[in-house]
Design an enzyme around this catalytic site. Sequence first.
Site, PDB file in Angstrom:
ATOM      1  N   GLU A 204       0.839  -1.196   0.000  1.00 31.52           N
ATOM      2  CA  GLU A 204       0.000   0.000   0.000  1.00 31.52           C
ATOM      3  C   GLU A 204       0.872   1.242   0.000  1.00 31.52           C
ATOM      4  OE1 GLU A 204      -3.150   0.582   2.787  1.00 31.52           O
ATOM      5  OE2 GLU A 204      -4.178  -1.265   2.214  1.00 31.52           O
TER       6      GLU A 204
ATOM      7  N   HIS B 295      -4.503   6.872  -0.011  1.00 30.15           N
ATOM      8  CA  HIS B 295      -3.760   5.614   0.077  1.00 30.15           C
ATOM      9  C   HIS B 295      -4.244   4.665  -1.007  1.00 30.15           C
ATOM     10  CE1 HIS B 295      -7.280   4.212   2.370  1.00 30.15           C
ATOM     11  NE2 HIS B 295      -6.855   2.974   2.137  1.00 30.15           N
TER      12      HIS B 295
ATOM     13  N   HIS C 246      -5.081   0.718  -2.548  1.00 29.73           N
ATOM     14  CA  HIS C 246      -5.523  -0.646  -2.278  1.00 29.73           C
ATOM     15  C   HIS C 246      -4.967  -1.510  -3.412  1.00 29.73           C
ATOM     16  CE1 HIS C 246      -9.286   0.129   0.460  1.00 29.73           C
ATOM     17  NE2 HIS C 246      -8.139   0.437   1.049  1.00 29.73           N
TER      18      HIS C 246
ATOM     19  N   ASP D  57      -9.697   1.787   7.402  1.00 31.96           N
ATOM     20  CA  ASP D  57      -9.686   3.067   6.694  1.00 31.96           C
ATOM     21  C   ASP D  57     -10.630   4.060   7.367  1.00 31.96           C
ATOM     22  OD1 ASP D  57      -7.957   2.000   4.769  1.00 31.96           O
ATOM     23  OD2 ASP D  57      -9.587   1.545   3.371  1.00 31.96           O
TER      24      ASP D  57
END
Length: 162
Positions: free
Chosen positions: A31, A87, A89, A100
């Site tokens: 990630e 961020h 995935h 999250d």
Amino acid sequence: MRLFRSGEIIGIAADTLDFALEASEETHPDEYMGLLRGEDARDLGLDREGTVITDVLIIPGTESNPVSATVQTSMIPNDMHAVGSIHSHPNGVLKPSDADLATFGNGDVHIIVGFPYRTTDWQAFDREGNERKLDVLNVDLADPESFFDFTQEDIDSELSDK
């Protein structure tokens, strides 16, 4: 004092989104994570009020693996231009996980970027995890190298203004 800026976030600069997509791809299969900064739309030449996401801050000490990324909270700068987080995935799912959602409390917009990291492989969310619209805007951003382009006269002038 709030760390994160309030006000309507009207979009993300196309160059900023491109940077995040490229960084996510380079970090894959782990990630990627960063914090989002914004600037006033009028300062970017737009004839409307609101904030445009212009930067992604990479926080030193961020640790990531294929299922999570963790930011060292002690390394987050006290930044009045902060507006949220971004961020990736690596599995391509563009929905926030429970983990999250636990981090979405700070900031007004949170972006998830998914594999294979094309310009359509992302989604913005509000602090509750609801999908939200976020326009991609073509604005001229300052050259990051210009940060280092200053003289002693510039420093003296800045100090005399205080």
